[in-house]
Design an enzyme around this catalytic site. Structure first.
Site, PDB file in Angstrom:
ATOM      1  N   ASP A  38       0.794  -1.244   0.000  1.00 54.61           N
ATOM      2  CA  ASP A  38       0.000   0.000   0.000  1.00 54.61           C
ATOM      3  C   ASP A  38       0.823   1.290   0.000  1.00 54.61           C
ATOM      4  O   ASP A  38       0.264   2.379   0.078  1.00 54.61           O
ATOM      5  CB  ASP A  38      -0.963   0.052   1.210  1.00 54.61           C
ATOM      6  CG  ASP A  38      -2.081  -0.961   1.072  1.00 54.61           C
ATOM      7  OD1 ASP A  38      -2.274  -1.474  -0.041  1.00 54.61           O
ATOM      8  OD2 ASP A  38      -2.749  -1.239   2.088  1.00 54.61           O
ATOM      9  N   HIS A  63      29.661   6.424  -3.996  1.00 54.45           N
ATOM     10  CA  HIS A  63      28.211   6.635  -3.895  1.00 54.45           C
ATOM     11  C   HIS A  63      27.712   6.294  -2.494  1.00 54.45           C
ATOM     12  O   HIS A  63      26.710   5.598  -2.327  1.00 54.45           O
ATOM     13  CB  HIS A  63      27.461   5.837  -4.969  1.00 54.45           C
ATOM     14  CG  HIS A  63      27.595   6.461  -6.325  1.00 54.45           C
ATOM     15  ND1 HIS A  63      27.323   5.811  -7.505  1.00 54.45           N
ATOM     16  CD2 HIS A  63      27.999   7.706  -6.695  1.00 54.45           C
ATOM     17  CE1 HIS A  63      27.547   6.619  -8.530  1.00 54.45           C
ATOM     18  NE2 HIS A  63      27.961   7.779  -8.071  1.00 54.45           N
ATOM     19  N   ASP A 102      27.716  15.717  -1.552  1.00 55.02           N
ATOM     20  CA  ASP A 102      27.304  15.721  -2.957  1.00 55.02           C
ATOM     21  C   ASP A 102      25.787  15.734  -2.940  1.00 55.02           C
ATOM     22  O   ASP A 102      25.160  14.719  -2.642  1.00 55.02           O
ATOM     23  CB  ASP A 102      27.860  14.474  -3.659  1.00 55.02           C
ATOM     24  CG  ASP A 102      27.529  14.437  -5.150  1.00 55.02           C
ATOM     25  OD1 ASP A 102      26.659  15.213  -5.603  1.00 55.02           O
ATOM     26  OD2 ASP A 102      28.145  13.614  -5.864  1.00 55.02           O
ATOM     27  N   ASP A 104      23.546  19.436  -9.425  1.00 45.62           N
ATOM     28  CA  ASP A 104      24.429  18.371  -8.926  1.00 45.62           C
ATOM     29  C   ASP A 104      25.728  19.028  -8.462  1.00 45.62           C
ATOM     30  O   ASP A 104      26.592  19.345  -9.283  1.00 45.62           O
ATOM     31  CB  ASP A 104      24.674  17.379 -10.079  1.00 45.62           C
ATOM     32  CG  ASP A 104      25.540  16.199  -9.670  1.00 45.62           C
ATOM     33  OD1 ASP A 104      25.823  16.055  -8.468  1.00 45.62           O
ATOM     34  OD2 ASP A 104      25.931  15.417 -10.566  1.00 45.62           O
ATOM     35  N   HIS A 134      37.054   7.964 -11.224  1.00 49.30           N
ATOM     36  CA  HIS A 134      35.872   8.248 -12.051  1.00 49.30           C
ATOM     37  C   HIS A 134      36.209   9.325 -13.078  1.00 49.30           C
ATOM     38  O   HIS A 134      37.306   9.874 -13.084  1.00 49.30           O
ATOM     39  CB  HIS A 134      34.672   8.644 -11.184  1.00 49.30           C
ATOM     40  CG  HIS A 134      34.874   9.858 -10.318  1.00 49.30           C
ATOM     41  ND1 HIS A 134      34.791  11.144 -10.797  1.00 49.30           N
ATOM     42  CD2 HIS A 134      35.147   9.975  -8.986  1.00 49.30           C
ATOM     43  CE1 HIS A 134      34.984  11.999  -9.795  1.00 49.30           C
ATOM     44  NE2 HIS A 134      35.221  11.317  -8.694  1.00 49.30           N
ATOM     45  N   HIS A 181      29.614  14.653 -16.475  1.00 50.75           N
ATOM     46  CA  HIS A 181      28.553  14.020 -17.264  1.00 50.75           C
ATOM     47  C   HIS A 181      27.599  15.117 -17.703  1.00 50.75           C
ATOM     48  O   HIS A 181      27.593  16.214 -17.126  1.00 50.75           O
ATOM     49  CB  HIS A 181      27.823  12.955 -16.427  1.00 50.75           C
ATOM     50  CG  HIS A 181      27.425  13.434 -15.046  1.00 50.75           C
ATOM     51  ND1 HIS A 181      26.290  14.171 -14.814  1.00 50.75           N
ATOM     52  CD2 HIS A 181      28.034  13.317 -13.830  1.00 50.75           C
ATOM     53  CE1 HIS A 181      26.204  14.462 -13.520  1.00 50.75           C
ATOM     54  NE2 HIS A 181      27.259  13.972 -12.897  1.00 50.75           N
ATOM     55  N   HIS A 209      22.318  12.267 -14.436  1.00 47.38           N
ATOM     56  CA  HIS A 209      23.238  11.793 -15.479  1.00 47.38           C
ATOM     57  C   HIS A 209      22.420  11.874 -16.759  1.00 47.38           C
ATOM     58  O   HIS A 209      21.722  10.936 -17.121  1.00 47.38           O
ATOM     59  CB  HIS A 209      23.710  10.360 -15.206  1.00 47.38           C
ATOM     60  CG  HIS A 209      24.612  10.281 -14.004  1.00 47.38           C
ATOM     61  ND1 HIS A 209      25.073   9.097 -13.497  1.00 47.38           N
ATOM     62  CD2 HIS A 209      25.157  11.251 -13.220  1.00 47.38           C
ATOM     63  CE1 HIS A 209      25.852   9.335 -12.435  1.00 47.38           C
ATOM     64  NE2 HIS A 209      25.913  10.637 -12.249  1.00 47.38           N
ATOM     65  N   GLU A 232      33.731  17.622 -12.085  1.00 47.92           N
ATOM     66  CA  GLU A 232      33.792  17.084 -10.724  1.00 47.92           C
ATOM     67  C   GLU A 232      34.987  16.182 -10.452  1.00 47.92           C
ATOM     68  O   GLU A 232      34.823  15.005 -10.136  1.00 47.92           O
ATOM     69  CB  GLU A 232      32.496  16.331 -10.411  1.00 47.92           C
ATOM     70  CG  GLU A 232      32.060  15.313 -11.471  1.00 47.92           C
ATOM     71  CD  GLU A 232      30.802  14.547 -11.035  1.00 47.92           C
ATOM     72  OE1 GLU A 232      30.815  14.005  -9.916  1.00 47.92           O
ATOM     73  OE2 GLU A 232      29.836  14.498 -11.812  1.00 47.92           O
ATOM     74  N   TYR A 290      40.734  10.381  -3.757  1.00 49.65           N
ATOM     75  CA  TYR A 290      40.197   9.518  -2.704  1.00 49.65           C
ATOM     76  C   TYR A 290      41.323   8.631  -2.184  1.00 49.65           C
ATOM     77  O   TYR A 290      41.839   7.779  -2.918  1.00 49.65           O
ATOM     78  CB  TYR A 290      39.046   8.671  -3.265  1.00 49.65           C
ATOM     79  CG  TYR A 290      38.039   9.522  -4.015  1.00 49.65           C
ATOM     80  CD1 TYR A 290      37.008  10.175  -3.348  1.00 49.65           C
ATOM     81  CD2 TYR A 290      38.161   9.727  -5.402  1.00 49.65           C
ATOM     82  CE1 TYR A 290      36.114  10.987  -4.024  1.00 49.65           C
ATOM     83  CE2 TYR A 290      37.275  10.542  -6.086  1.00 49.65           C
ATOM     84  CZ  TYR A 290      36.244  11.178  -5.401  1.00 49.65           C
ATOM     85  OH  TYR A 290      35.369  11.989  -6.085  1.00 49.65           O
ATOM     86  N   ARG A 306      35.984  15.824  -3.372  1.00 49.82           N
ATOM     87  CA  ARG A 306      35.464  16.065  -4.724  1.00 49.82           C
ATOM     88  C   ARG A 306      34.918  17.482  -4.733  1.00 49.82           C
ATOM     89  O   ARG A 306      34.370  17.945  -3.732  1.00 49.82           O
ATOM     90  CB  ARG A 306      34.361  15.052  -5.072  1.00 49.82           C
ATOM     91  CG  ARG A 306      33.724  15.269  -6.434  1.00 49.82           C
ATOM     92  CD  ARG A 306      32.952  14.050  -6.967  1.00 49.82           C
ATOM     93  NE  ARG A 306      31.772  13.708  -6.191  1.00 49.82           N
ATOM     94  CZ  ARG A 306      31.684  12.654  -5.407  1.00 49.82           C
ATOM     95  NH1 ARG A 306      32.705  11.813  -5.290  1.00 49.82           N
ATOM     96  NH2 ARG A 306      30.579  12.408  -4.718  1.00 49.82           N
ATOM     97  N   GLU A 308      32.489  19.749  -7.253  1.00 46.41           N
ATOM     98  CA  GLU A 308      31.636  19.574  -8.443  1.00 46.41           C
ATOM     99  C   GLU A 308      30.785  20.806  -8.702  1.00 46.41           C
ATOM    100  O   GLU A 308      30.084  21.289  -7.811  1.00 46.41           O
ATOM    101  CB  GLU A 308      30.710  18.361  -8.228  1.00 46.41           C
ATOM    102  CG  GLU A 308      29.700  18.161  -9.350  1.00 46.41           C
ATOM    103  CD  GLU A 308      28.880  16.883  -9.211  1.00 46.41           C
ATOM    104  OE1 GLU A 308      28.644  16.447  -8.071  1.00 46.41           O
ATOM    105  OE2 GLU A 308      28.491  16.325 -10.261  1.00 46.41           O
TER     106      GLU A 308
HETATM  107  N1  GLY Z   1      25.686  12.972  -7.749  1.00 43.28           N
HETATM  108  C1  GLY Z   1      26.091  11.995  -8.664  1.00 43.28           C
HETATM  109  C2  GLY Z   1      27.190  12.481  -9.504  1.00 43.28           C
HETATM  110  O1  GLY Z   1      27.889  13.407  -9.129  1.00 43.28           O
HETATM  111  O2  GLY Z   1      27.395  12.020 -10.589  1.00 43.28           O
HETATM  112 MN    MN Z   2      27.794  14.567 -10.932  1.00 44.49          MN
HETATM  113 MN    MN Z   3      27.283  14.851  -7.708  1.00 44.61          MN
END
Ligand code: GLY
Ligand code: MN
Ligand code: MN
Length: 435
Positions: free
Chosen positions: A36, A240, A257, A268, A347, A351, A358, A381, A385, A403, A405
């Site tokens: 529900d 993540h 983030d 973002d 990474h 993006h 994304h 970004e 790390y 990071r 961004e």
């Molecule tokens: N917040 C996800 C990224 O930075 O791609």
């Molecule tokens: Mn991002």
């Molecule tokens: Mn991000």
């Protein structure tokens, strides 16, 4: 976003489709969380991009050149009882009056009406292969039309990937879209500032996450673009990390983030700052390296450069800096060739950003990195790390994840940083935290 904007997009798409075609696009489905209880519903981005219609159980059909109307919306009918329990429905009249549909039908009649709309249409545009149920339904509708061949009825002979056309459109943001995205980025930037002002040792990661949503919600938007990542100390090394459950320790950095969604457009933003308001020497050294990399990458967000230029710029600065700090060894050329930075930066540098965090749009065209063009929005970004226990790494660098961004619009001139309202220089961050 007003109706004209959605109409302009449908016109543009229909122009690409040409006469003799039809496009079929359902919105997303409601998903059950547990008995529900549903997850909050969010319309499918492609569907919303063309309709501005945010109810579940709806299908848009575009039939260029159809005399009785080119834009048909199948949706839920008005129903006082259901509306009493589950909320407002635009109904068929609302679909026409408030959303500009030429014609609207009950969603329950989709299977009866759709085959008729496919008659004498050669090309069907839909997102093949993205939803097995849709694939099956389209194929059933087409067979029904074909079954009438002896009555002289012609059915479609060609299927085209609607998403391919739509996603290229979505990659180029209109003026109205940039306005909305700038607003989303501003709201998020202000919320990040609030976190810097309120953070102190002993708070928990989820409390910063809560402050972020609270600030966005108190200032004009109900939704986040994605679950916030708040990682103190070593947790920032989990890319993540969404548990957000640990206490924030004096002497650690915290990585946040987080971005709100406004009018179905994402922001973002990541900032990393000291929990107690002062960077240590080691933290500052790594932080300034990431910041240099980010600034170098942002400077490459220029029309005519290709998609990979910002990433390459970031990687070069990071590698040079890691060599200088003794975190990598050897010559710059050799370290770059061996992609040695990947141990600490695993990474990519960004993006596309838009209705989806994304966002859609190809990164390569004909096997080559895509050229940046005005109207595209991307994130920049870079990060570093260095988890606790990293082998062969001096203790002072360990347990640090950083990071930075920002959301950047490609223009005809300099890069336009939509998220510029939140500080990122060491002195500016310390000053903001001291308030
Ligand atoms: N917040 C996800 C990224 O930075 O791609
Ligand atoms: Mn991002
Ligand atoms: Mn991000």
């Amino acid at each position: 976003m007003n109706l004209t904007e959605f109409r302009r997009r449908r016109r543009q798409l229909m122009g690409m489709m040409g006469p003799g075609s039809v496009a079929i696009l359902p919105t997303g489905r409601e998903t059950i969380r547990n008995r529900d209880v549903h997850y909050p519903f969010r319309p499918d981005s492609d569907f919303y991009y063309l309709t501005g219609f945010s109810e579940p159980e709806a299908v848009m059909v575009l039939v260029p050149g159809r005399a009785h109307g080119e834009y048909i919306l199948f949706c839920r009918e008005k129903d006082p009882t259901k509306e009493l329990w589950d909320g407002y429905r635009a109904g068929l009249e609302g679909a026409v009056a408030a959303f500009g549909a030429d014609d609207a039908f009950p969603i329950a009649d989709l299977d009866d009406i759709l085959p008729g709309l496919l008659e004498e249409r050669e090309r069907v545009f839909f997102a093949m292969g993205s939803d097995p149920e849709l694939d099956k339904r389209v194929s059933d509708w087409v067979s029904q039309v074909r079954a009438r061949a002896r009555a002289g009825v012609h059915g479609p002979i060609e299927f085209l990937a609607l998403d391919h056309f739509l996603h290229d459109m979505r990659l180029y943001k209109s003026r109205a879209e940039v306005t909305v995205m700038r607003h989303a980025a501003r709201l998020s930037a202000q919320a990040h500032c609030e976190l810097m002002r309120r953070c102190e040792p002993g708070m928990h990661e989820y409390q910063l996450a809560s402050l972020f949503s609270h600030h966005c919600q108190m200032n004009g938007t109900a939704h986040l673009a994605y679950p916030s990542i708040v990682g103190g100390g070593n947790n920032a090394c989990v890319l993540h990390y969404v548990e957000n459950s640990a206490p924030l320790m004096d002497g650690d950095l915290v990585l946040v983030d987080a971005g709100c969604e406004f009018g179905c457009y994402a922001s973002d933003i990541t900032r990393t700052f000291p929990v107690n308001g002062r960077f240590s020497d080691a933290q500052r050294a790594l932080y300034e390296l990431v910041l240099d990399a980010q600034l170098a990458a942002i400077d490459k967000v220029r029309a005519g450069n290709h998609w990979n230029d910002p990433h390459q710029a970031a990687v070069r600065v990071l590698t040079k800096g890691l060599l200088k700090l003794g975190l990598l060894r050897g010559t710059l050329a050799k370290a770059l060739k061996a992609e040695a930075y990947k141990r600490f930066y695993m990474h990519r540098t960004g993006h596309w950003l838009g209705m989806d965090v994304h966002d859609v749009g190809d990164y390569k065209v004909d096997g080559h990195w895509r050229e940046l063009e005005p109207g595209m929005v991307l994130t920049v970004e870079p990060g570093l790390y260095i988890p606790r226990g990293a082998k062969g790494v001096a203790k002072k660098w360990q347990g640090i994840g950083i990071r930075i961004e920002d959301d950047v619009l490609v223009t005809r001139a300099d890069p336009d940083v939509l998220s510029r309202d939140v500080p990122k220089g060491v002195e500016q961050i310390e000053a903001m935290m001291a308030r």
